[in-house]
Design an enzyme around this catalytic site. Sequence first.
Site, PDB file in Angstrom:
ATOM      1  N   GLU A  22      18.313  54.092 -37.288  1.00 46.27           N
ATOM      2  CA  GLU A  22      18.378  52.689 -36.878  1.00 46.27           C
ATOM      3  C   GLU A  22      18.450  52.549 -35.367  1.00 46.27           C
ATOM      4  OE1 GLU A  22      20.666  50.010 -39.812  1.00 46.27           O
ATOM      5  OE2 GLU A  22      21.669  51.951 -39.877  1.00 46.27           O
ATOM      6  N   ASP A 139       2.946  56.422 -28.218  1.00 44.67           N
ATOM      7  CA  ASP A 139       3.122  55.320 -29.178  1.00 44.67           C
ATOM      8  C   ASP A 139       3.001  53.967 -28.496  1.00 44.67           C
ATOM      9  OD1 ASP A 139       3.408  54.295 -31.688  1.00 44.67           O
ATOM     10  OD2 ASP A 139       5.582  54.541 -31.781  1.00 44.67           O
TER      11      ASP A 139
HETATM   12  N1  LIG Z   1      15.277  49.431 -24.645  1.00 47.36           N
HETATM   13  C1  LIG Z   1      15.089  48.375 -25.434  1.00 47.36           C
HETATM   14  N2  LIG Z   1      15.360  47.125 -24.995  1.00 47.36           N
HETATM   15  C2  LIG Z   1      15.192  46.060 -25.815  1.00 47.36           C
HETATM   16  N3  LIG Z   1      14.771  46.136 -27.072  1.00 47.36           N
HETATM   17  C3  LIG Z   1      14.469  47.346 -27.556  1.00 47.36           C
HETATM   18  C4  LIG Z   1      14.612  48.522 -26.773  1.00 47.36           C
HETATM   19  N4  LIG Z   1      14.248  49.584 -27.528  1.00 47.36           N
HETATM   20  C5  LIG Z   1      13.903  49.086 -28.729  1.00 47.36           C
HETATM   21  N5  LIG Z   1      14.031  47.751 -28.744  1.00 47.36           N
HETATM   22  C6  LIG Z   1      13.734  46.859 -29.866  1.00 47.36           C
HETATM   23  O1  LIG Z   1      14.489  47.255 -30.982  1.00 47.36           O
HETATM   24  C7  LIG Z   1      13.752  47.060 -32.175  1.00 47.36           C
HETATM   25  C8  LIG Z   1      13.767  48.332 -32.972  1.00 47.36           C
HETATM   26  O2  LIG Z   1      13.281  49.352 -32.142  1.00 47.36           O
HETATM   27  P1  LIG Z   1      12.766  50.700 -32.687  1.00 47.36           P
HETATM   28  O3  LIG Z   1      12.252  51.510 -31.591  1.00 47.36           O
HETATM   29  O4  LIG Z   1      13.823  51.286 -33.559  1.00 47.36           O
HETATM   30  O5  LIG Z   1      11.558  50.216 -33.503  1.00 47.36           O
HETATM   31  P2  LIG Z   1      11.021  50.702 -34.823  1.00 47.36           P
HETATM   32  O6  LIG Z   1       9.557  50.611 -34.632  1.00 47.36           O
HETATM   33  O7  LIG Z   1      11.642  49.875 -35.890  1.00 47.36           O
HETATM   34  O8  LIG Z   1      11.478  52.214 -34.975  1.00 47.36           O
HETATM   35  P3  LIG Z   1      10.595  53.493 -34.913  1.00 47.36           P
HETATM   36  O9  LIG Z   1       9.536  53.222 -33.907  1.00 47.36           O
HETATM   37  O10 LIG Z   1      11.530  54.589 -34.512  1.00 47.36           O
HETATM   38  O11 LIG Z   1      10.075  53.714 -36.280  1.00 47.36           O
HETATM   39  C9  LIG Z   1      12.363  46.626 -31.751  1.00 47.36           C
HETATM   40  O12 LIG Z   1      12.244  45.241 -31.903  1.00 47.36           O
HETATM   41  C10 LIG Z   1      12.301  46.953 -30.285  1.00 47.36           C
HETATM   42  O13 LIG Z   1      11.514  46.037 -29.589  1.00 47.36           O
END
Ligand SMILES: Nc1ncnc2c1ncn2[C@@H]1O[C@H](COP(=O)(O)OP(=O)(O)OP(=O)(O)O)[C@@H](O)[C@H]1O
Length: 568
Positions: A22, A139
């Site tokens: 998460e 990515d």
């Molecule tokens: N550094 C950050 N600042 C603000 N929001 C972030 C940041 N990193 C991630 N998010 C936001 O958090 C949410 C979940 O991020 P995450 O990277 O876990 O995405 P995911 O695509 O669900 O996971 P994964 O890519 O690992 O499968 C997304 O909406 C993303 O935009």
Amino acid sequence: METLLNDRYRVIRTLGSGGFGETFLAEDTQMPSNRRCVIKQLRPIQNNPQIYQLVQERFQREAAILEDLGGTSNQIPTLFAYFQSNGQFYLVQEWIEGDTLTAKVQEQGLLSESAVREILINLLPVLEQVHNQRIVHRDIKPDNIILRHRDHKAVLIDFGAVRESMGTVVNSQGLPTSSIVIGTPGYMPSEQAAGRPVYSSDLYSLGMTAIYLLTGKQPQELETDSRSGEIIWHRHALSISPTLAGVIDRAIAYHPRDRFATAREMLDALQFGPVAPTVPYNQPPVAPTVPYNQPPVAPTVPYNQPPVVNVQPPATLQNTVAVSPGSSNQPTHQNTAHKSGQKGILLGSLIAGGLIGSSIVIGFALNKSNQPIAESTPSSTELSTNSNDKNVPPSISSQQPIDSPVAQQTTPSVQEPVDSPVVQQTTSPVQQPVDSPVVQQTTPPVQQQPTSTQQQINRPSPEEAVEDYYQTINNGEYKEAWNLLSPSYQNNQRLHPKGYLSYIDWWGGQVENVDVEQVSLIENNSETATVNAQLRYLLKNGKQSSSSVSFFLLWDEGNSRWVITGAK
Ligand SMILES: Nc1ncnc2c1ncn2[C@@H]1O[C@H](COP(=O)(O)OP(=O)(O)OP(=O)(O)O)[C@@H](O)[C@H]1O
């Protein structure tokens, strides 16, 4: 109940959950301001104490790279800390207040050409810096670019390498490597899907992102030209200038050699254009990037797959997936990619183009639901992946791919396990997985192309290829076996809804052993072969079943091996 991670970070809310864990918005209770931060939780794919140590080392290495990156650009979140807890790994990052590009389009509609140009001009110098540090993001997509509220700059989040470290395994040589590749179907070019990302893989992803911003279409919603494999998108953005269209076309060229070599080159073309588009703007996209019958050099993928157009993918396909990398230990490099030649173009376009959407390489794990992946019995048939089908014993049909995963709990019927694909490992130059997914490796030694006589002499028979394929599976070398499937087969969403994860769920999780009781050659020419095999499956639950499967093989000249392109 309040959650305090590492006795320090108070979780405010969950931002998302992916296959690795998460992501939380939290506040740092040990900072005077209680500043907000994003905490990304990562779980190793294999819960194995021997692997854990390796994952740990790799995680630390990749985190150090992230720290460096965040320090060199304010358009990359700063890494505040990292830690481990209960067998899981955590990154604590700067919280970027803003909207992802996906949210922007969803809320405000399509972006104008000037807005898209601005975003590209804003991001390309960041990518240039990243690439100068020998890192491929892996990515880039609308979800991973945040338009920061405070200065409207585009910020690049979610670098793939740390996640990739969660897939660390030991290869057959006893060396640590990653069993997965990170990327998002449709946004990820074919060489990356095959485990060999190059710098221009990021440019491809950026080009696909630009198309989304201009058209509102996800890659999977775009058609692909059935001859050239090129992505047909101009018709959805008729008013954009030839310069921008040309820049995007070049960025999303199937073959890395046809793309911009560097982010700087793309930036210059955007600012100072014009560039020669791969396909002239407004011209019907019939002309392939290179002539279709151009002599191929070491195709890495079969090219005679039926073209697919306009596949509507499930919405989850925008999700990042982990994919089995190409079986190459060769560092990612354009020289390698060059070998794909024209043969790879059509298939690659299928992949890169959007077909992907539905089928691509898809990986696995990252299924957003935390549900165990349904793995279908490998059968030349494919087990349906519909939820309704999950408990139905797979049956073999001509449409079913062999090793499709399906969470199959029931006793396989005689027809069930069929299986899969094929290909031969013995004679193929073994491509080694890239060790550090994050860092772009240096040029690998160019493989010598054998002469045609040598090839004929060294070429394994199609029957041997099928036998070797199952031997590889029986040896537990699932990644190697997976890499013996053609990309289109790997990418078959129906068969491998979670990509490699579906594959190993089936083979590693449910099958004890496969006996190849009989193989017979039905047809063979210099490029293709059909082999019938009588297979007997011993499942881990003690059940057995047999099935007869026809395998379709394609000779992969570049890698001197047969690959499995289909089965029924
Ligand atoms: N550094 C950050 N600042 C603000 N929001 C972030 C940041 N990193 C991630 N998010 C936001 O958090 C949410 C979940 O991020 P995450 O990277 O876990 O995405 P995911 O695509 O669900 O996971 P994964 O890519 O690992 O499968 C997304 O909406 C993303 O935009």
